[in-house]
Design a protein around this motif. Structure first.
Motif, PDB file in Angstrom:
ATOM      1  N   ASP A 395       0.850  -1.195   0.000  1.00  8.86           N
ATOM      2  CA  ASP A 395       0.000   0.000   0.000  1.00  8.86           C
ATOM      3  C   ASP A 395       0.890   1.251   0.000  1.00  8.86           C
ATOM      4  O   ASP A 395       1.737   1.423   0.886  1.00  8.86           O
ATOM      5  N   VAL A 396       0.707   2.127  -1.000  1.00  8.50           N
ATOM      6  CA  VAL A 396       1.455   3.396  -1.049  1.00  8.50           C
ATOM      7  C   VAL A 396       0.489   4.574  -1.058  1.00  8.50           C
ATOM      8  O   VAL A 396       0.818   5.661  -1.538  1.00  8.50           O
ATOM      9  N   SER A 397      -0.722   4.388  -0.526  1.00  3.19           N
ATOM     10  CA  SER A 397      -1.691   5.480  -0.462  1.00  3.19           C
ATOM     11  C   SER A 397      -1.178   6.576   0.468  1.00  3.19           C
ATOM     12  O   SER A 397      -0.230   6.373   1.241  1.00  3.19           O
ATOM     13  N   ASN A 398      -1.802   7.764   0.394  1.00  2.08           N
ATOM     14  CA  ASN A 398      -1.282   8.921   1.127  1.00  2.08           C
ATOM     15  C   ASN A 398      -1.202   8.693   2.635  1.00  2.08           C
ATOM     16  O   ASN A 398      -0.321   9.239   3.310  1.00  2.08           O
ATOM     17  N   ARG A 467      17.395 -10.206  -6.056  1.00  4.04           N
ATOM     18  CA  ARG A 467      17.374  -9.726  -4.680  1.00  4.04           C
ATOM     19  C   ARG A 467      17.748  -8.240  -4.628  1.00  4.04           C
ATOM     20  O   ARG A 467      17.129  -7.459  -3.907  1.00  4.04           O
ATOM     21  N   GLU A 468      18.759  -7.850  -5.394  1.00  3.36           N
ATOM     22  CA  GLU A 468      19.191  -6.448  -5.425  1.00  3.36           C
ATOM     23  C   GLU A 468      18.121  -5.555  -6.062  1.00  3.36           C
ATOM     24  O   GLU A 468      17.883  -4.436  -5.591  1.00  3.36           O
ATOM     25  N   ARG A 469      17.470  -6.053  -7.101  1.00  2.00           N
ATOM     26  CA  ARG A 469      16.386  -5.280  -7.734  1.00  2.00           C
ATOM     27  C   ARG A 469      15.243  -5.054  -6.763  1.00  2.00           C
ATOM     28  O   ARG A 469      14.676  -3.958  -6.695  1.00  2.00           O
ATOM     29  N   LEU A 470      14.875  -6.111  -6.027  1.00  2.00           N
ATOM     30  CA  LEU A 470      13.791  -5.985  -5.056  1.00  2.00           C
ATOM     31  C   LEU A 470      14.155  -5.010  -3.943  1.00  2.00           C
ATOM     32  O   LEU A 470      13.322  -4.180  -3.534  1.00  2.00           O
ATOM     33  N   THR A 471      15.369  -5.133  -3.440  1.00  3.56           N
ATOM     34  CA  THR A 471      15.811  -4.230  -2.371  1.00  3.56           C
ATOM     35  C   THR A 471      15.705  -2.780  -2.830  1.00  3.56           C
ATOM     36  O   THR A 471      15.203  -1.909  -2.099  1.00  3.56           O
ATOM     37  N   ALA A 472      16.158  -2.511  -4.064  1.00  5.75           N
ATOM     38  CA  ALA A 472      16.079  -1.152  -4.595  1.00  5.75           C
ATOM     39  C   ALA A 472      14.636  -0.715  -4.780  1.00  5.75           C
ATOM     40  O   ALA A 472      14.272   0.437  -4.484  1.00  5.75           O
ATOM     41  N   ALA A 473      13.780  -1.624  -5.249  1.00  8.54           N
ATOM     42  CA  ALA A 473      12.368  -1.296  -5.458  1.00  8.54           C
ATOM     43  C   ALA A 473      11.654  -1.009  -4.146  1.00  8.54           C
ATOM     44  O   ALA A 473      10.848  -0.073  -4.049  1.00  8.54           O
ATOM     45  N   TYR A 474      11.937  -1.792  -3.116  1.00  8.16           N
ATOM     46  CA  TYR A 474      11.334  -1.543  -1.805  1.00  8.16           C
ATOM     47  C   TYR A 474      11.742  -0.156  -1.290  1.00  8.16           C
ATOM     48  O   TYR A 474      10.903   0.622  -0.820  1.00  8.16           O
ATOM     49  N   ARG A 475      13.018   0.139  -1.387  1.00 12.76           N
ATOM     50  CA  ARG A 475      13.520   1.407  -0.849  1.00 12.76           C
ATOM     51  C   ARG A 475      13.007   2.620  -1.635  1.00 12.76           C
ATOM     52  O   ARG A 475      12.948   3.725  -1.091  1.00 12.76           O
ATOM     53  N   ALA A 476      12.629   2.397  -2.892  1.00 13.01           N
ATOM     54  CA  ALA A 476      12.154   3.507  -3.722  1.00 13.01           C
ATOM     55  C   ALA A 476      10.662   3.797  -3.541  1.00 13.01           C
ATOM     56  O   ALA A 476      10.157   4.796  -4.073  1.00 13.01           O
ATOM     57  N   LEU A 477       9.953   2.954  -2.818  1.00 12.53           N
ATOM     58  CA  LEU A 477       8.518   3.183  -2.617  1.00 12.53           C
ATOM     59  C   LEU A 477       8.302   4.500  -1.866  1.00 12.53           C
ATOM     60  O   LEU A 477       9.021   4.819  -0.919  1.00 12.53           O
ATOM     61  N   HIS A 478       7.279   5.245  -2.268  1.00 16.73           N
ATOM     62  CA  HIS A 478       6.938   6.471  -1.561  1.00 16.73           C
ATOM     63  C   HIS A 478       5.431   6.701  -1.665  1.00 16.73           C
ATOM     64  O   HIS A 478       4.779   6.215  -2.604  1.00 16.73           O
ATOM     65  N   PRO A 479       4.841   7.410  -0.705  1.00 20.51           N
ATOM     66  CA  PRO A 479       3.390   7.616  -0.699  1.00 20.51           C
ATOM     67  C   PRO A 479       2.925   8.367  -1.948  1.00 20.51           C
ATOM     68  O   PRO A 479       3.591   9.274  -2.439  1.00 20.51           O
ATOM     69  N   LYS A 480       1.751   7.968  -2.457  1.00 14.45           N
ATOM     70  CA  LYS A 480       1.140   8.597  -3.632  1.00 14.45           C
ATOM     71  C   LYS A 480      -0.121   9.339  -3.199  1.00 14.45           C
ATOM     72  O   LYS A 480      -0.735   9.017  -2.178  1.00 14.45           O
ATOM     73  N   PRO A 481      -0.542  10.332  -3.975  1.00 16.60           N
ATOM     74  CA  PRO A 481      -1.747  11.099  -3.622  1.00 16.60           C
ATOM     75  C   PRO A 481      -3.027  10.343  -3.980  1.00 16.60           C
ATOM     76  O   PRO A 481      -3.802  10.741  -4.865  1.00 16.60           O
TER      77      PRO A 481
END
Length: 592
Positions: A395-398, A467-481
């Motif tokens: 979930d990346v909701s606000n 594994r490295e791609r997933l780690t980067a993808a997790y860390r790049a998640l941010h809340p969306k409007p």
């Protein structure tokens, strides 16, 4: 007659509540059983005492009784059936024509959960845990355990040289200490039957967990996981096959065929049978753990009793009483079994099986493990022997941008960190991918696929691992409007996981959210649940694991959605608990 089931091994363990309901039903049935048993037994004594006579042979009017039994006890029951025929044992004046057929208990437990009717009146598995498994749900047959006709402790057997090195018979060990001999280095090759198919294997592995927890506390999971991993490398499909892996000669730890085992989780009865046929060097010596041996308990179980004729039910109970009489008890002992209630075993039985003083072979049996403990052990085993294939849906909701009290970080930041830590628990063979969701992330869709589900050890063209791609993808998640588009996302992720299902792996969808569905354009909760139930395929199981985070989360909602797929829902207040809950949920789903 003419009743039939096809074996199906995809079964689950009963919950405590289900077991309580069954026990209540069994108590009701047992009153009638006692009354019938008294009539049947009285008639049997009257015949043997000459008080009742019959004109000519009663063979043509015999009551046929079909028994399905675990392979280890089937030969003894077959001999008892022959004894009943030779002695013209009767029930209400009619001879007993008992026919015994051997079948693996895990297969029977699966078949009894299906539709249709079985073509046998009595089932004798090697453990009550199979009765619990078969009784789960509303579609299963009515099962009425009438008593335990035999028992056999689960022990650890070793070839003589290995036993001598371990200090047998003078030195005593707990379960945890015994398995440590095999898990610390490669000096002792330990095998077992598959805990998913063997009561001996599952009871022992559960007991090892309890023993390690008592000795090591928080570190116990490490030892149990190490034991499971070791057993997974040398596991056999059945108890019979496991015994075939024992070294054929007294090979030391440095000699002999490395494919053969020097130690084996085995029942006393199985060791008895093995030693009777093995040469002196190929026999097993038995360690009886000092913290208690779980026991196979051989429940004599009436199947679908309400549809049995009076003659059939009385004949079934008459045969059970015969098994408790002196001749039959001796017959069971001849085959390596203790009697159902026997605490003090016969000395010659223990000696023939490989036991010797001062091993504590006559101690009281360990308390039977609770259904939840068996389920947890089976779940852990499932994850150990089957690689996981997971789609994580975040979930990346606000609202995920809100700060966690006393943490100074947002819910999403803590969630991301938990996912990265959880990732370290998986092997390169495990497959994991990630989606994000809110509302209208991709046109009219509430979700977006970020990383395809692939092996963590796979590399891209640029040399980056999954594994490295997933780690980067997790860390790049941010809340969306946007808001929480839970329903449409859950359904879409489930369909995708089913479409890409990989046989032989543990397939699941893990959804992490901090709120209830807030998409007014989505399907209703009822519609989503109905559709998930329609799509769920027991032959291609994909449990949905839903974790609701924070005070705004709807625990009931995630539990209902997850349950529709055979999965589970959880509610946690602190996102730092997420790693623990994810692994716990996977183990629980694996147990199912």
């Amino acid at each position: 007659m003419g009743r039939h089931h096809s074996p199906n091994t995809e079964t689950t363990y009963a919950t405590d509540a289900a077991r309580s309901r069954r026990r209540a039903r069994r108590r009701t049935v047992s009153i009638a059983t006692i009354l019938v048993l008294g009539v049947a037994t009285g008639a049997g004594f009257a015949v043997r005492g000459g008080l009742l006579t019959f004109a000519g042979s009663c063979e043509d009017d015999a009551v046929q009784l079909d028994i399905l039994a675990a392979p280890d006890i089937a030969p003894a029951l077959d001999e008892a059936a022959e004894l009943a025929r030779d002695q013209d044992v009767t029930s209400d004046g009619r001879c007993l024509d008992v026919r015994v057929r051997a079948e693996e208990p895990h297969k029977v437990a699966g078949s009894l959960q299906g539709d249709g009717a079985p073509e046998f009146e009595v089932w004798v598995p090697d453990s009550d845990l199979w009765v619990d498994r078969a009784s789960l749900g509303d579609s299963g047959e009515e099962l009425t355990p009438a008593g335990n006709i035999a028992s056999s402790p689960v022990t650890m057997g070793m070839v003589p040289s290995a036993a001598k090195s371990a200090g047998w018979p003078e030195k005593r060990y707990t379960w945890a200490e015994l398995t440590a001999l095999a898990t610390k280095g490669d000096k002792l090759r330990l095998g077992a039957a598959d805990p998913a198919r063997s009561a001996s294997g599952l009871l022992a592995l559960t007991k090892i967990g309890a023993s390690a927890a008592k000795a090591d506390g928080p570190q116990s999971d490490t030892q149990v996981a190490a034991t499971a991993k070791l057993l997974a490398e040398r596991v056999s499909g059945s108890d019979t096959r496991a015994l075939q892996t024992v070294a054929r000669d007294d090979s030391g730890t440095e000699q002999g065929d490395p494919r053969r085992n020097q130690a084996l989780i085995v029942s006393e009865q199985a060791a008895f049978t093995h030693n009777r046929e093995a040469g002196e060097d190929g026999r097993l010596e038995l360690f009886y753990p000092k913290d208690g041996a779980p026991r196979l308990d051989y429940p004599y179980t009436l199947v679908d009793e309400s549809h049995m004729s009076t003659d059939e039910s009385r004949a079934a109970l008459r045969f059970m009483t015969l098994l408790g009489e002196d001749d039959s008890r001796g017959l069971l002992q001849k085959h390596g079994f203790r009697s159902g209630e026997q605490e003090e075993p016969a000395e010659d039985l223990v000696t023939a099986a490989g036991g010797r003083e001062p091993q504590p072979y006559a101690t009281a049996p360990a308390e039977p493990p609770a259904p939840k403990d068996l389920q947890a052990t089976l779940g852990m085993w499932t994850i150990t022997v089957q690689s996981a294939r997971l789609t994580t849906v975040v979930d990346v909701s606000n609202s995920m941008g809100e700060t966690v009290p006393n943490r100074g970080q947002s819910r999403l930041e803590v969630t991301k960190a938990s996912l990265v830590r959880a990732l370290s628990q998986f092997t390169p063979e495990d497959e994991i991918g990630v989606w994000e969701f809110a509302t209208y992330l991709d046109g009219t869709r509430d979700y977006r696929k970020l990383v395809e589900t692939r092996r963590l050890g796979d590399r891209t063209g640029g040399g980056t691992t999954q594994r490295e791609r997933l780690t980067a993808a997790y860390r790049a998640l941010h809340p969306k409007p946007g808001y929480t588009g839970l329903y449409d996302t859950s359904l879409a992720a489930y369909k995708d996981a089913q479409k890409s299902y990989v046989k032989g792996k543990f397939n699941a969808v893990v959804i992490l959210t901090d709120g209830a569905n807030q998409d007014p354009g989505s399907l209703s909760r009822r519609a989503v649940i109905d559709e998930l139930q329609r799509l769920a395929d027991p032959k291609r199981p994909v449990p949905l694991i839903a974790i609701a985070v924070g005070p705004d989360a709807d625990e009931k909602e995630v539990k209902e959605i997850a349950a529709a797929t055979g999965g589970s829902g959880y509610q946690i207040d602190d996102p730092t608990q997420m790693q623990e809950v994810i692994l716990k949920a996977i183990i629980a789903a694996g147990g199912n």
